[in-house]
Design a protein around this motif. Structure first.
Motif, short mmCIF file in Angstrom:
data_model
loop_
_atom_site.label_atom_id
_atom_site.label_comp_id
_atom_site.label_asym_id
_atom_site.label_seq_id
_atom_site.Cartn_x
_atom_site.Cartn_y
_atom_site.Cartn_z
N ALA A 20 51.23 21.67 -25.54
CA ALA A 20 51.29 20.43 -25.58
C ALA A 20 50.70 19.65 -26.78
N LEU A 21 49.49 20.11 -27.33
CA LEU A 21 48.95 19.63 -28.62
C LEU A 21 50.08 19.85 -29.78
N PHE A 65 53.44 19.69 -11.01
CA PHE A 65 52.15 20.23 -10.24
C PHE A 65 50.91 19.52 -10.90
N ASN A 66 50.16 19.15 -9.96
CA ASN A 66 48.97 18.21 -10.39
C ASN A 66 47.88 18.60 -11.25
N LEU A 67 47.71 19.99 -11.32
CA LEU A 67 47.02 20.92 -12.27
C LEU A 67 47.41 20.65 -13.69
N VAL A 68 48.67 20.88 -13.70
CA VAL A 68 49.49 20.78 -15.00
C VAL A 68 49.03 19.47 -15.66
N ALA A 69 49.29 18.12 -14.87
CA ALA A 69 49.33 16.86 -15.06
C ALA A 69 47.59 16.68 -15.78
N VAL A 70 46.62 17.35 -15.14
CA VAL A 70 45.33 17.38 -15.67
C VAL A 70 45.21 17.72 -17.13
N TYR A 71 45.88 18.94 -17.46
CA TYR A 71 45.84 19.57 -18.67
C TYR A 71 46.62 18.67 -19.80
N LEU A 72 47.64 17.98 -19.08
CA LEU A 72 48.57 17.31 -20.09
C LEU A 72 47.62 15.93 -20.48
N ALA A 73 46.79 15.55 -19.50
CA ALA A 73 46.14 14.41 -19.89
C ALA A 73 44.92 14.73 -20.98
N ALA A 113 45.37 17.07 -23.06
CA ALA A 113 46.26 17.36 -24.32
C ALA A 113 46.55 15.86 -24.93
N GLY A 114 46.93 15.07 -24.21
CA GLY A 114 47.44 13.41 -24.56
C GLY A 114 46.16 12.83 -25.21
N VAL A 170 39.92 9.00 -23.28
CA VAL A 170 38.92 9.78 -23.17
C VAL A 170 38.76 10.45 -24.51
N ARG A 171 37.68 10.34 -25.09
CA ARG A 171 37.54 10.84 -26.30
C ARG A 171 37.05 12.37 -26.17
N VAL A 172 38.14 13.25 -26.47
CA VAL A 172 37.87 14.61 -26.41
C VAL A 172 38.18 15.36 -27.54
N ALA A 173 37.83 16.48 -27.93
CA ALA A 173 38.32 17.19 -29.14
C ALA A 173 38.76 18.74 -28.66
N PRO A 174 39.31 19.46 -29.20
CA PRO A 174 39.49 20.96 -28.72
C PRO A 174 38.11 21.46 -28.79
N GLU A 175 37.24 21.44 -29.69
CA GLU A 175 35.95 22.06 -29.59
C GLU A 175 35.09 21.71 -28.35
N ASP A 176 35.36 20.78 -27.74
CA ASP A 176 34.89 20.14 -26.44
C ASP A 176 35.21 20.89 -25.04
N VAL A 177 36.42 21.43 -25.30
CA VAL A 177 37.22 22.09 -24.29
C VAL A 177 36.91 23.72 -24.19
#
Length: 179
Positions: free
Chosen positions: A116-117, A135-143, A145-146, A168-175
């Motif tokens: 997605a990224l 699938f709802n769980l996919v939507a969470v991960y897409l959010a 990535a967005g 929501v401010r989030v960066a790859p290093e936060d995941v």
């Protein structure tokens, strides 16, 4: 051009009258005969979202899909893209299948986020991510990535109202799965 990344659900199968058993059989088949069976875009959730986003953005939408690797989801992705073109609801770009996606699979979740990224990073123009379909769980991960990519994360209701989810401010290093 406006880019829309969306998870694919099974609404296209239902709208075209394809059973789960038939979906497994048709997964690798040619779908030429299905174009004339496409219902109005409002009956296929991913196309309903594409039309709502195109109204908001003031122009056509390029649609790319994320699918799990089940026969039903792969067929649904192909049918959504076929109907997107047949109805003019969106310009179909294609789909990406995430292998072995299941709750608790960090490898699959990381794969989905990376894909997605990458797609959002390559997209030109305004970028949207739909959390309406699939699938709802996919939507969470897409959010996630967005938000990481700076795209607009949206939910579209049945009436076509577009609801932007606050950033929501989030960066790859936060995941954690990227660590």
């Amino acid at each position: 051009m406006t880019y829309l990344l969306s998870a694919v659900g099974l609404s296209a199968l239902r709208a075209l009258g394809v059973s789960r058993e038939e979906a497994a059989r048709l997964a690798g088949s040619k779908l030429a005969g299905f174009a004339e069976r496409c219902p109005g875009p409002g009956r296929i959730a991913e196309l309903h979202v594409a039309l709502a986003v195109s109204r908001l953005a003031g122009g056509p939408v390029e649609l790319e899909l994320i699918a799990t690797d089940t026969p039903e989801a792969l067929l649904a992705a192909r049918l959504v893209l076929l109907c997107a073109e047949a109805t003019g609801a969106a310009r179909p770009l294609g789909f990406v299948a995430v292998k072995r996606f299941a709750p608790g699979s960090y490898d699959a979740a990381a794969q989905l986020l990376r894909v997605a990224l990458d797609r959002l990073g390559r997209a030109r123009g305004e970028r949207f991510v739909s959390i309406t379909t699939g699938f709802n769980l996919v939507a969470v991960y897409l959010a996630l990535a967005g938000w990481m990519a700076g795209a607009r994360v949206v939910y579209v209701d049945e009436g076509g109202g577009v609801h932007e989810v606050p950033r929501v401010r989030v960066a790859p290093e936060d995941v954690e799965i990227f660590k």
